[in-house]
Design a protein around this motif. Structure first.
Motif, PDB file in Angstrom:
ATOM      1  N   THR A   1      48.792  48.725  33.470  1.00 20.89           N
ATOM      2  CA  THR A   1      48.971  47.887  34.897  1.00 20.89           C
ATOM      3  C   THR A   1      47.479  47.467  35.211  1.00 20.89           C
ATOM      4  OG1 THR A   1      48.382  50.035  36.178  1.00 20.89           O
ATOM      5  CG2 THR A   1      50.936  49.597  35.296  1.00 20.89           C
ATOM      6  N   PRO A   2      47.393  46.559  36.120  1.00 16.81           N
ATOM      7  CA  PRO A   2      46.182  45.943  36.516  1.00 16.81           C
ATOM      8  C   PRO A   2      45.339  47.124  37.239  1.00 16.81           C
ATOM      9  CG  PRO A   2      47.871  44.255  36.905  1.00 16.81           C
ATOM     10  CD  PRO A   2      48.642  45.627  36.484  1.00 16.81           C
ATOM     11  N   TRP A   3      46.109  48.052  38.109  1.00 13.88           N
ATOM     12  CA  TRP A   3      45.572  49.127  38.736  1.00 13.88           C
ATOM     13  C   TRP A   3      44.932  50.107  37.907  1.00 13.88           C
ATOM     14  CZ3 TRP A   3      44.122  50.182  43.360  1.00 13.88           C
ATOM     15  CH2 TRP A   3      43.974  51.784  43.865  1.00 13.88           C
ATOM     16  N   GLN A   4      45.334  50.397  36.788  1.00 16.64           N
ATOM     17  CA  GLN A   4      44.969  51.516  35.799  1.00 16.64           C
ATOM     18  C   GLN A   4      43.686  50.593  35.237  1.00 16.64           C
ATOM     19  OE1 GLN A   4      48.390  51.795  33.473  1.00 16.64           O
ATOM     20  NE2 GLN A   4      48.409  54.084  33.868  1.00 16.64           N
ATOM     21  N   LEU A   5      43.760  49.483  34.879  1.00 15.70           N
ATOM     22  CA  LEU A   5      42.558  48.799  34.330  1.00 15.70           C
ATOM     23  C   LEU A   5      41.385  48.599  35.174  1.00 15.70           C
ATOM     24  CD1 LEU A   5      41.228  47.362  32.015  1.00 15.70           C
ATOM     25  CD2 LEU A   5      42.552  45.270  32.633  1.00 15.70           C
ATOM     26  N   ARG A   6      41.766  48.476  36.555  1.00 18.92           N
ATOM     27  CA  ARG A   6      40.750  48.224  37.628  1.00 18.92           C
ATOM     28  C   ARG A   6      40.083  49.649  37.746  1.00 18.92           C
ATOM     29  NH1 ARG A   6      40.264  44.959  42.365  1.00 18.92           N
ATOM     30  NH2 ARG A   6      42.209  43.775  41.862  1.00 18.92           N
ATOM     31  N   GLN A   7      40.913  50.656  37.880  1.00 15.42           N
ATOM     32  CA  GLN A   7      40.131  52.008  37.936  1.00 15.42           C
ATOM     33  C   GLN A   7      39.180  52.222  36.718  1.00 15.42           C
ATOM     34  OE1 GLN A   7      42.718  55.530  38.700  1.00 15.42           O
ATOM     35  NE2 GLN A   7      44.284  53.897  38.483  1.00 15.42           N
ATOM     36  N   MET A   8      39.743  52.162  35.607  1.00 17.37           N
ATOM     37  CA  MET A   8      38.679  52.293  34.497  1.00 17.37           C
ATOM     38  C   MET A   8      37.556  51.440  34.463  1.00 17.37           C
ATOM     39  SD  MET A   8      37.855  51.167  31.344  1.00 17.37           S
ATOM     40  CE  MET A   8      38.858  49.851  30.775  1.00 17.37           C
ATOM     41  N   VAL A   9      37.806  50.076  35.054  1.00 22.51           N
ATOM     42  CA  VAL A   9      36.408  49.457  34.982  1.00 22.51           C
ATOM     43  C   VAL A   9      35.347  49.947  36.197  1.00 22.51           C
ATOM     44  CG1 VAL A   9      35.668  47.039  35.533  1.00 22.51           C
ATOM     45  CG2 VAL A   9      37.712  47.291  34.131  1.00 22.51           C
ATOM     46  N   ALA A  10      36.078  50.109  37.133  1.00 19.84           N
ATOM     47  CA  ALA A  10      35.273  50.636  38.467  1.00 19.84           C
ATOM     48  C   ALA A  10      34.442  52.038  37.894  1.00 19.84           C
ATOM     49  CB  ALA A  10      36.172  51.029  39.636  1.00 19.84           C
ATOM     50  N   LEU A  11      35.135  52.925  37.248  1.00 17.08           N
ATOM     51  CA  LEU A  11      34.343  53.933  36.880  1.00 17.08           C
ATOM     52  C   LEU A  11      33.277  53.665  35.835  1.00 17.08           C
ATOM     53  CD1 LEU A  11      37.280  56.847  36.227  1.00 17.08           C
ATOM     54  CD2 LEU A  11      35.405  56.886  37.812  1.00 17.08           C
ATOM     55  N   THR A  12      33.425  52.999  35.117  1.00 15.97           N
ATOM     56  CA  THR A  12      32.248  52.527  33.916  1.00 15.97           C
ATOM     57  C   THR A  12      30.897  51.839  34.730  1.00 15.97           C
ATOM     58  OG1 THR A  12      33.105  50.312  33.503  1.00 15.97           O
ATOM     59  CG2 THR A  12      33.924  52.151  32.150  1.00 15.97           C
ATOM     60  N   GLN A  13      31.202  51.522  36.116  1.00 19.13           N
ATOM     61  CA  GLN A  13      30.090  50.890  36.877  1.00 19.13           C
ATOM     62  C   GLN A  13      29.442  52.086  37.681  1.00 19.13           C
ATOM     63  OE1 GLN A  13      29.718  47.687  36.436  1.00 19.13           O
ATOM     64  NE2 GLN A  13      31.440  47.839  34.911  1.00 19.13           N
ATOM     65  N   LEU A  14      29.864  53.103  37.531  1.00 15.57           N
ATOM     66  CA  LEU A  14      29.159  54.279  38.419  1.00 15.57           C
ATOM     67  C   LEU A  14      27.750  54.616  37.713  1.00 15.57           C
ATOM     68  CD1 LEU A  14      32.371  56.754  39.198  1.00 15.57           C
ATOM     69  CD2 LEU A  14      31.063  55.045  40.533  1.00 15.57           C
ATOM     70  N   THR A  15      27.823  55.291  36.493  1.00 15.88           N
ATOM     71  CA  THR A  15      26.541  55.703  35.540  1.00 15.88           C
ATOM     72  C   THR A  15      26.921  55.813  34.403  1.00 15.88           C
ATOM     73  OG1 THR A  15      26.860  58.043  35.686  1.00 15.88           O
ATOM     74  CG2 THR A  15      25.793  57.129  37.665  1.00 15.88           C
ATOM     75  N   THR A  16      25.939  55.791  33.489  1.00 14.39           N
ATOM     76  CA  THR A  16      26.358  55.827  31.903  1.00 14.39           C
ATOM     77  C   THR A  16      26.919  57.231  31.633  1.00 14.39           C
ATOM     78  OG1 THR A  16      24.192  56.253  31.489  1.00 14.39           O
ATOM     79  CG2 THR A  16      24.735  54.116  31.382  1.00 14.39           C
ATOM     80  N   SER A  17      26.621  58.137  32.469  1.00 11.58           N
ATOM     81  CA  SER A  17      27.020  59.546  31.974  1.00 11.58           C
ATOM     82  C   SER A  17      28.518  59.750  32.621  1.00 11.58           C
ATOM     83  CB  SER A  17      25.944  60.471  32.459  1.00 11.58           C
ATOM     84  OG  SER A  17      25.796  60.540  34.122  1.00 11.58           O
ATOM     85  N   THR A  18      29.028  59.045  33.385  1.00 11.74           N
ATOM     86  CA  THR A  18      30.223  59.244  33.996  1.00 11.74           C
ATOM     87  C   THR A  18      31.202  59.599  33.128  1.00 11.74           C
ATOM     88  OG1 THR A  18      29.915  57.304  35.831  1.00 11.74           O
ATOM     89  CG2 THR A  18      31.999  58.203  35.392  1.00 11.74           C
TER      90      THR A  18
END
Length: 209
Positions: free
Chosen positions: A151-168
């Motif tokens: 789902t677009p929502w799942q992909l959006r969450q994953m992309v958002a998380l990768t923008q936090l920090t490299t250690s997320t």
């Protein structure tokens, strides 16, 4: 003595949505024994209140498990109301034989219990403030998600998380998505996400560095 007036109950429910978002929330509803069905309640169930509360919990967990987070939270107009109606419908189906009527079901205090996922959802909400960038991002995510069966929502969450920090730490359900999305597709989604979420104050950040 079996009361035939409305009794109002509030329970705390812990469940996961269809797209694997862990939630805790409160369900409040009214319940009463129909006057002409008191005998059924006495004969068929030992603890009427306890049984209704248990079934309310299982009904909420069941409906949550078949509903995406966006619909639970009501991001789509009218969906939160429909979600409540669905829980009440399932609950009523299960207590009708006992002569019990339920009504006035509502939700409150919906909380995501995983901090990392909660942060990604928060970022998703903030990304929608720029209409133009959001349009580009939504189109990009919808195309990628449709191609890879998520789902677009799942992909959006994953992309958002990768923008936090490299250690997320990426939750397992989103990590699975990362594994099936080609790197170039992921990079494009990340670039579109960044365009929709520019740094709040780059000057201050540079000075602090």
């Amino acid at each position: 003595l079996v009361p035939v007036q409305d009794e109002v109950f509030t329970i705390t429910v812990i469940a996961r949505t269809k797209d694997n978002i862990p939630l805790e929330f409160k369900v409040t509803f009214a319940s009463r024994v129909l006057p002409d069905r008191v005998r059924d309640v006495v004969i068929k169930i030992k603890d009427g209140r306890g049984a209704v509360l248990a079934l309310a919990d299982t009904a909420a967990v069941e409906i949550v498990g078949n509903t995406d987070y966006e619909h639970v939270q009501g991001h789509i107009e009218g969906e939160e109301k429909k979600f409540s109606v669905d829980i009440l419908r399932v609950l009523q189906e299960r207590v009708t034989d006992w002569g019990i009527q339920t009504s006035k079901l509502g939700l409150s205090n919906i909380v995501i219990t995983d901090q990392a996922i909660a942060e990604s959802v928060s970022r998703v909400a903030r990304s929608r403030t720029d209409a133009k960038a959001e349009e580009i991002l939504s189109t990009s995510l919808a195309a990628a998600a449709g191609t890879y069966g998520i789902t677009p929502w799942q992909l959006r969450q994953m992309v958002a998380l990768t923008q936090l920090t490299t250690s997320t730490i990426i939750p397992s359900n989103l990590g699975e998505i990362m594994n099936i999305i080609p790197r170039d597709v992921l990079q494009k989604a990340q670039a579109d996400y960044k365009a929709a979420n520019p740094p709040a104050d780059t000057g201050t950040a540079a000075a602090a560095a």
